[in-house]
Design a protein around this motif. Structure first.
Motif, mmCIF file in Angstrom:
data_model
loop_
_atom_site.group_PDB
_atom_site.id
_atom_site.type_symbol
_atom_site.label_atom_id
_atom_site.label_comp_id
_atom_site.label_asym_id
_atom_site.label_seq_id
_atom_site.Cartn_x
_atom_site.Cartn_y
_atom_site.Cartn_z
ATOM 1 N N UNK A 171 -40.094 2.994 41.982
ATOM 2 C CA UNK A 171 -40.141 4.449 41.763
ATOM 3 C C UNK A 171 -39.422 4.819 40.470
ATOM 4 N N UNK A 172 -38.266 4.198 40.238
ATOM 5 C CA UNK A 172 -37.484 4.554 39.056
ATOM 6 C C UNK A 172 -38.057 3.952 37.771
ATOM 7 N N UNK A 173 -38.747 2.825 37.887
ATOM 8 C CA UNK A 173 -39.468 2.286 36.720
ATOM 9 C C UNK A 173 -40.584 3.257 36.318
ATOM 10 N N UNK A 174 -41.291 3.781 37.303
ATOM 11 C CA UNK A 174 -42.337 4.768 37.017
ATOM 12 C C UNK A 174 -41.719 6.004 36.375
ATOM 13 N N UNK A 175 -40.596 6.463 36.934
ATOM 14 C CA UNK A 175 -39.906 7.628 36.377
ATOM 15 C C UNK A 175 -39.523 7.385 34.921
ATOM 16 N N UNK A 211 -17.662 -2.170 41.649
ATOM 17 C CA UNK A 211 -17.038 -2.579 40.390
ATOM 18 C C UNK A 211 -18.032 -2.769 39.254
ATOM 19 N N UNK A 212 -19.283 -3.074 39.590
ATOM 20 C CA UNK A 212 -20.309 -3.149 38.541
ATOM 21 C C UNK A 212 -20.493 -1.783 37.885
ATOM 22 N N UNK A 213 -20.186 -0.724 38.616
ATOM 23 C CA UNK A 213 -20.333 0.634 38.084
ATOM 24 C C UNK A 213 -19.580 0.811 36.771
ATOM 25 N N UNK A 214 -18.409 0.182 36.648
ATOM 26 C CA UNK A 214 -17.606 0.363 35.443
ATOM 27 C C UNK A 214 -18.165 -0.451 34.273
ATOM 28 N N UNK A 215 -18.787 -1.575 34.566
ATOM 29 C CA UNK A 215 -19.460 -2.352 33.522
ATOM 30 C C UNK A 215 -20.655 -1.561 32.995
ATOM 31 N N UNK A 216 -21.413 -0.991 33.926
ATOM 32 C CA UNK A 216 -22.557 -0.170 33.537
ATOM 33 C C UNK A 216 -22.084 1.041 32.741
ATOM 34 N N UNK A 217 -20.987 1.656 33.199
ATOM 35 C CA UNK A 217 -20.454 2.814 32.497
ATOM 36 C C UNK A 217 -20.087 2.499 31.055
ATOM 37 N N UNK A 218 -19.484 1.334 30.832
ATOM 38 C CA UNK A 218 -19.108 0.932 29.467
ATOM 39 C C UNK A 218 -20.346 0.749 28.594
ATOM 40 N N UNK A 270 -37.487 -0.474 21.922
ATOM 41 C CA UNK A 270 -36.352 -0.612 22.829
ATOM 42 C C UNK A 270 -35.263 -1.389 22.103
ATOM 43 N N UNK A 271 -34.285 -0.672 21.561
ATOM 44 C CA UNK A 271 -33.211 -1.290 20.786
ATOM 45 C C UNK A 271 -32.290 -2.104 21.693
ATOM 46 N N UNK A 272 -31.550 -3.062 21.150
ATOM 47 C CA UNK A 272 -30.657 -3.897 21.976
ATOM 48 C C UNK A 272 -29.684 -3.099 22.827
ATOM 49 N N UNK A 273 -29.062 -2.057 22.264
ATOM 50 C CA UNK A 273 -28.120 -1.240 23.036
ATOM 51 C C UNK A 273 -28.828 -0.550 24.193
ATOM 52 N N UNK A 274 -30.059 -0.119 23.949
ATOM 53 C CA UNK A 274 -30.845 0.531 24.998
ATOM 54 C C UNK A 274 -31.237 -0.466 26.081
ATOM 55 N N UNK A 275 -31.651 -1.649 25.664
ATOM 56 C CA UNK A 275 -32.043 -2.689 26.613
ATOM 57 C C UNK A 275 -30.871 -3.069 27.514
ATOM 58 N N UNK A 276 -29.685 -3.195 26.916
ATOM 59 C CA UNK A 276 -28.500 -3.539 27.693
ATOM 60 C C UNK A 276 -28.149 -2.424 28.671
ATOM 61 N N UNK A 277 -28.116 -1.192 28.179
ATOM 62 C CA UNK A 277 -27.749 -0.070 29.039
ATOM 63 C C UNK A 277 -28.728 0.135 30.182
ATOM 64 N N UNK A 296 -30.928 -2.050 31.318
ATOM 65 C CA UNK A 296 -30.957 -3.237 32.172
ATOM 66 C C UNK A 296 -29.827 -3.235 33.185
ATOM 67 N N UNK A 297 -28.612 -2.952 32.726
ATOM 68 C CA UNK A 297 -27.467 -2.922 33.638
ATOM 69 C C UNK A 297 -27.580 -1.772 34.637
ATOM 70 N N UNK A 298 -28.107 -0.642 34.180
ATOM 71 C CA UNK A 298 -28.286 0.486 35.100
ATOM 72 C C UNK A 298 -29.251 0.125 36.217
ATOM 73 N N UNK A 299 -30.323 -0.585 35.890
ATOM 74 C CA UNK A 299 -31.272 -0.978 36.928
ATOM 75 C C UNK A 299 -30.670 -2.022 37.870
ATOM 76 N N UNK A 300 -29.831 -2.914 37.344
ATOM 77 C CA UNK A 300 -29.143 -3.867 38.220
ATOM 78 C C UNK A 300 -28.249 -3.114 39.202
#
Length: 346
Positions: A172-176, A267-274, A200-207, A209-213
């Protein structure tokens, strides 16, 4: 005389198509919210049949309601937890699952019919038709994934598979994200007919990607009821990670053990936040206000996550946490798109 490609572009209406996509995206956000309520109220197994066409009509009389309730009584969830449920109680959980499925049908029509109209009128810019059809196909697949998820809880389990729940939510969120990204590409094309789709720039891919994880582990947390494991923060009970938790020492723990799943999610939340903060800085330097929105929403998301734990998964807080996740994804897509825009060469 216009060349064929020029004639095609003269009919194209990228801004109109973009606005339509953003409306569909808003419907998906509503769908995510209703899906969260459906999960939190344990309503997802109340409809035990998949009827894509006839299922749009709910029970209309007492006999039809009783028949639907009788079908629910045959599944393990009823036998294990709801033997004392009344017909009135069943109607309450039926409502949320019915609304969730109804919204799915509405979204399907809201996407397919305007897409056909835009195609007939030749108003879809060149190169975007395949992308839109792919999103439509993914939406159709999502309906099948939803039933695949529900079916996992109808025979042997008393709830749906958390793995299938994660697939359902992530799809659902990939479609969004795809709808919003495509809408932004089209708005850029409206402003500049020479514009090319953003990369899709590297910073975007990282952000992203981690958000989807993190979203995947959020789905695991919901599916395993892992949010109930420990209602304290930052410690889980009296320690960072509680002693005596049976672990296999394999990756299975990270997926199937409710305590480990909650630990990873919190705790992954803080990695994603960074990572999102870095993306926000990059977007702000490119003149986008989306970066400020990302920082605000990711901060709110962390606080809502903590509040969800500490309130014992109070439904209003938990739903706000899930709704904010969808909004954070949209803001992240805006920021990611901004840093991926390439200037056209004349």
């Amino acid at each position: 005389m216009l060349l064929p490609s020029a004639a095609f572009m003269s009919h194209a209406r990228p801004r109109a198509v973009a606005r339509w996509l953003l409306v569909v995206a808003a419907l998906i956000v509503a769908m995510v919210v209703v899906g969260g309520i459906t999960r939190l109220t344990e309503s997802g197994l109340s409809i035990t049949r998949w009827q894509p066409i006839s299922g749009i009509v709910p029970p209309l009389n007492d006999a039809a309601w009783q028949a639907e309730f009788d079908r629910y009584k045959r599944i393990p969830e009823y036998a294990a937890f709801n033997r004392d449920m009344t017909l009135t109680g069943f109607k309450a959980i039926f409502f949320w699952e019915y609304l969730h499925r109804l919204l799915g049908r509405v979204i399907g029509l809201a996407f397919a019919l305007p897409l056909l109209w835009f195609a007939v009128k030749r108003q879809i810019p060149r190169g975007y038709g395949i992308r839109l059809v792919a999103l439509l196909a993914l939406g159709g697949l999502q309906g099948g994934i939803g039933w695949w998820m529900v079916a996992s809880g109808l025979s042997e389990r008393t709830d749906v598979s958390h793995l299938r729940l994660a697939v359902h939510l992530v799809t659902a969120l990939v479609i969004l994200a795809g709808l919003v990204w495509t809408a932004l590409d089209l708005m850029q094309l409206h402003r500049d007919r020479l514009a090319t789709p953003a990369r899709l720039a590297p910073a975007a891919l990282l952000g992203l990607g981690l958000l989807f994880v993190q979203i995947v582990w959020g789905a695991f947390t919901a599916g395993l009821n892992a949010g109930y494991a420990f209602a304290s923060w930052p410690l889980m009970g009296d320690s960072l990670f509680p002693a005596g938790v049976p672990l296999t020492g394999t990756l299975v723990d990270a997926v199937d053990n409710p305590v480990m799943v909650q630990f990873i999610h919190r705790w992954l939340a803080f990695v994603v936040g960074a990572a999102l903060f870095w993306l926000a800085v990059r977007a702000t330097r490119r003149g986008s206000r989306a970066g400020f929105v990302v920082v605000g929403l990711v901060t709110l998301q962390i606080f809502l996550g903590i509040a969800t734990l500490m309130t014992g998964v109070l439904i209003e807080v938990a739903v706000a946490h899930q709704a904010n996740a969808a909004l954070l994804l949209i803001a992240t897509v805006f920021a990611a798109h901004r840093i991926g825009i390439r200037k056209a060469f004349v």
